[in-house]
Design an enzyme around this catalytic site. Structure first.
Site, PDB file in Angstrom:
ATOM      1  N   GLU A  25       0.837  -1.215   0.000  1.00  0.00           N
ATOM      2  CA  GLU A  25       0.000   0.000   0.000  1.00  0.00           C
ATOM      3  C   GLU A  25       0.867   1.259   0.000  1.00  0.00           C
ATOM      4  O   GLU A  25       2.058   1.206   0.335  1.00  0.00           O
ATOM      5  CB  GLU A  25      -0.923   0.008   1.217  1.00  0.00           C
ATOM      6  CG  GLU A  25      -0.162   0.010   2.532  1.00  0.00           C
ATOM      7  CD  GLU A  25      -0.918   0.677   3.662  1.00  0.00           C
ATOM      8  OE1 GLU A  25      -1.344   1.831   3.480  1.00  0.00           O
ATOM      9  OE2 GLU A  25      -1.039   0.057   4.725  1.00  0.00           O
ATOM     10  N   SER A 144     -12.865   1.518  10.388  1.00  0.00           N
ATOM     11  CA  SER A 144     -12.173   1.618   9.106  1.00  0.00           C
ATOM     12  C   SER A 144     -12.877   0.808   8.020  1.00  0.00           C
ATOM     13  O   SER A 144     -13.374  -0.300   8.272  1.00  0.00           O
ATOM     14  CB  SER A 144     -10.739   1.109   9.246  1.00  0.00           C
ATOM     15  OG  SER A 144     -10.112   1.077   7.982  1.00  0.00           O
ATOM     16  N   LYS A 163      -3.875  -1.833  14.060  1.00  0.00           N
ATOM     17  CA  LYS A 163      -3.014  -0.829  14.707  1.00  0.00           C
ATOM     18  C   LYS A 163      -3.350  -0.658  16.194  1.00  0.00           C
ATOM     19  O   LYS A 163      -4.506  -0.681  16.586  1.00  0.00           O
ATOM     20  CB  LYS A 163      -3.152   0.504  13.970  1.00  0.00           C
ATOM     21  CG  LYS A 163      -2.480   0.445  12.592  1.00  0.00           C
ATOM     22  CD  LYS A 163      -2.475   1.778  11.908  1.00  0.00           C
ATOM     23  CE  LYS A 163      -3.846   2.264  11.564  1.00  0.00           C
ATOM     24  NZ  LYS A 163      -4.442   1.658  10.405  1.00  0.00           N
TER      25      LYS A 163
HETATM   26  N1  PSU Z   1      -0.727   0.992   9.203  1.00  0.00           N
HETATM   27  C1  PSU Z   1       0.344   1.793   9.451  1.00  0.00           C
HETATM   28  N2  PSU Z   1       0.296   3.055   9.008  1.00  0.00           N
HETATM   29  C2  PSU Z   1      -0.737   3.521   8.269  1.00  0.00           C
HETATM   30  C3  PSU Z   1      -1.837   2.686   7.980  1.00  0.00           C
HETATM   31  C4  PSU Z   1      -1.780   1.429   8.473  1.00  0.00           C
HETATM   32  O1  PSU Z   1       1.309   1.381  10.090  1.00  0.00           O
HETATM   33  O2  PSU Z   1      -0.709   4.654   7.843  1.00  0.00           O
HETATM   34  C5  PSU Z   1      -2.966   3.167   7.112  1.00  0.00           C
HETATM   35  C6  PSU Z   1      -3.390   2.010   6.214  1.00  0.00           C
HETATM   36  O3  PSU Z   1      -3.363   2.473   4.895  1.00  0.00           O
HETATM   37  C7  PSU Z   1      -4.790   1.689   6.662  1.00  0.00           C
HETATM   38  C8  PSU Z   1      -5.276   3.049   7.071  1.00  0.00           C
HETATM   39  O4  PSU Z   1      -5.537   1.101   5.660  1.00  0.00           O
HETATM   40  O5  PSU Z   1      -4.153   3.561   7.780  1.00  0.00           O
HETATM   41  C9  PSU Z   1      -6.531   3.019   7.895  1.00  0.00           C
HETATM   42  O6  PSU Z   1      -7.065   4.307   7.941  1.00  0.00           O
HETATM   43  P1  PSU Z   1      -8.581   4.508   8.372  1.00  0.00           P
HETATM   44  O7  PSU Z   1      -8.590   4.107   9.829  1.00  0.00           O
HETATM   45  O8  PSU Z   1      -8.881   5.963   8.177  1.00  0.00           O
HETATM   46  O9  PSU Z   1      -9.410   3.603   7.519  1.00  0.00           O
HETATM   47 MN    MN Z   2     -12.310   6.155  10.098  1.00  0.00          MN
END
Ligand code: PSU
Ligand code: MN
Length: 328
Positions: A25, A144, A163
């Site tokens: 990603e 997410s 995370k």
């Molecule tokens: N894991 C990391 N750093 C990140 C992310 C994941 O160590 O920046 C990113 C990934 O791209 C994941 C996103 O899909 O954060 C999730 O964001 P949200 O909670 O807004 O969906």
């Molecule tokens: Mn969100």
């Protein structure tokens, strides 16, 4: 392969030859990690995939074009982070229509990788159910889009769990409800991203990349729609004690609530705050786990390609013996 998608020639060649390919990603590079650690992350992940004998394909929306595999110049642009939007699943079409640059989250990467015909994807930690960051709005659950997309995209996804900034028990329950198969690689416990322990027991574990490839084949034969989520603990020498992570996350959440951080900004904000709170130790852990996840993904892609190859061989041998019979 989808015609509106751009696949880097080296990636397309590997796919056409049935060689192992791993998707990576770009949101972790353009939003998740600071400069210059994001360059280090890109190099470590790509290097680990290649060391395992596979081809790496970083996904993104490049000037409006969904892309699997960035050129060096494009990578430099994304690592500079300027004008690069965070693109989740719902943002893909608008980013394409706008013609802008977008770094893809897990949710959006799943879509691009699937269109490209890639079966294996490595990341750091998936998104999940957030803790009650918005203390003023306790009923607004921030979950997410990664989870919904994992539930409907057949792909091996290697990560270190969800995370640490998230509500891990709630995320675990959602994974179960959505029917996403979670397998621990050499662990019986859901890892906690920066930390190895969460106290959450996994139902399934595997000891080798080949076992994981076999599980994925079985998933495919059942025509189940979702991902196979492979979780492994962060490398021993870089993992943080759970108590250190918890204290840092507590501070980060309070700061986010005080500043009224909302929506897509929540995850990048919390990651940066945790990095400050741990004096950069979380950053080292993040880099190390990204690298080890990329390596394992490369090994799984290899194992999958091996299974495909042996299938082809069986078909070829059957055909050969039929021809022998016909001619003899
Ligand atoms: N894991 C990391 N750093 C990140 C992310 C994941 O160590 O920046 C990113 C990934 O791209 C994941 C996103 O899909 O954060 C999730 O964001 P949200 O909670 O807004 O969906
Ligand atoms: Mn969100």
């Amino acid at each position: 392969m989808n015609s509106s998608l751009r696949v880097l020639p080296s990636v397309a060649a590997a796919l056409a030859a049935g060689q192992p390919v791993v998707a990576l990603e770009s949101s972790v590079l353009a939003q998740g990690l600071p400069i210059p650690a994001n360059r280090q992350a890109a190099d470590l992940m790509t290097g680990a995939v290649e060391a395992a004998g596979a081809t790496a394909a970083v996904t993104a929306v490049v000037a409006g074009v969904p892309t699997a595999g960035l050129t060096d110049d494009e990578m430099v642009r994304f690592l500079r982070r300027e004008g690069v939007a965070k693109v989740s699943a719902r943002d893909l079409a608008p980013a394409i229509a706008r013609g802008g640059d977008g770094a893809t989250t897990v949710a959006a990467t799943l879509q691009i990788a699937r269109l490209a015909g890639i079966d294996v994807f490595a990341t750091g930690g998936i998104g999940g159910v957030h803790r009650n960051a918005s203390l003023d709005r306790p009923s607004a659950v921030d979950e997410s889009a990664d989870l919904a997309e994992l539930a409907r995209t057949p792909m091996v996804v290697v990560c270190a769990g969800a995370k640490s900034i998230l509500d891990l028990p709630a995320t675990w329950e959602r994974l179960e409800t959505l029917g996403i198969t979670v397998v621990g690689y050499r662990t019986g416990e859901l890892p906690g991203f920066f930390a190895a322990e969460t106290g959450i027991r996994l139902a399934n574990r595997a000891e080798t990349a080949t076992e994981i490839a076999e599980i994925f084949r079985a998933e495919r034969s059942l025509e189940r729609p979702g991902a196979l989520l492979v979780v492994q603990a962060p490398p021993v020498e870089h993992r943080l004690p759970g108590s250190v992570v918890e204290a840092a996350v507590d501070c980060a959440l309070r700061a986010a609530a005080a500043e009224g951080v909302r929506g897509a900004a929540v995850t990048p904000y919390l990651l940066a705050a945790v990095e400050r709170e741990t004096a950069g130790r979380s950053l080292q852990a993040n880099l190390a786990l990204l690298e080890s996840n990329a390596r394992l993904a490369g090994e799984i892609a290899q194992a999958l390609a091996g299974i495909e190859l042996s299938r082809c061989e069986v078909v070829y041998r059957q055909q050969f013996s039929r021809e022998q019979e016909a001619s003899g």
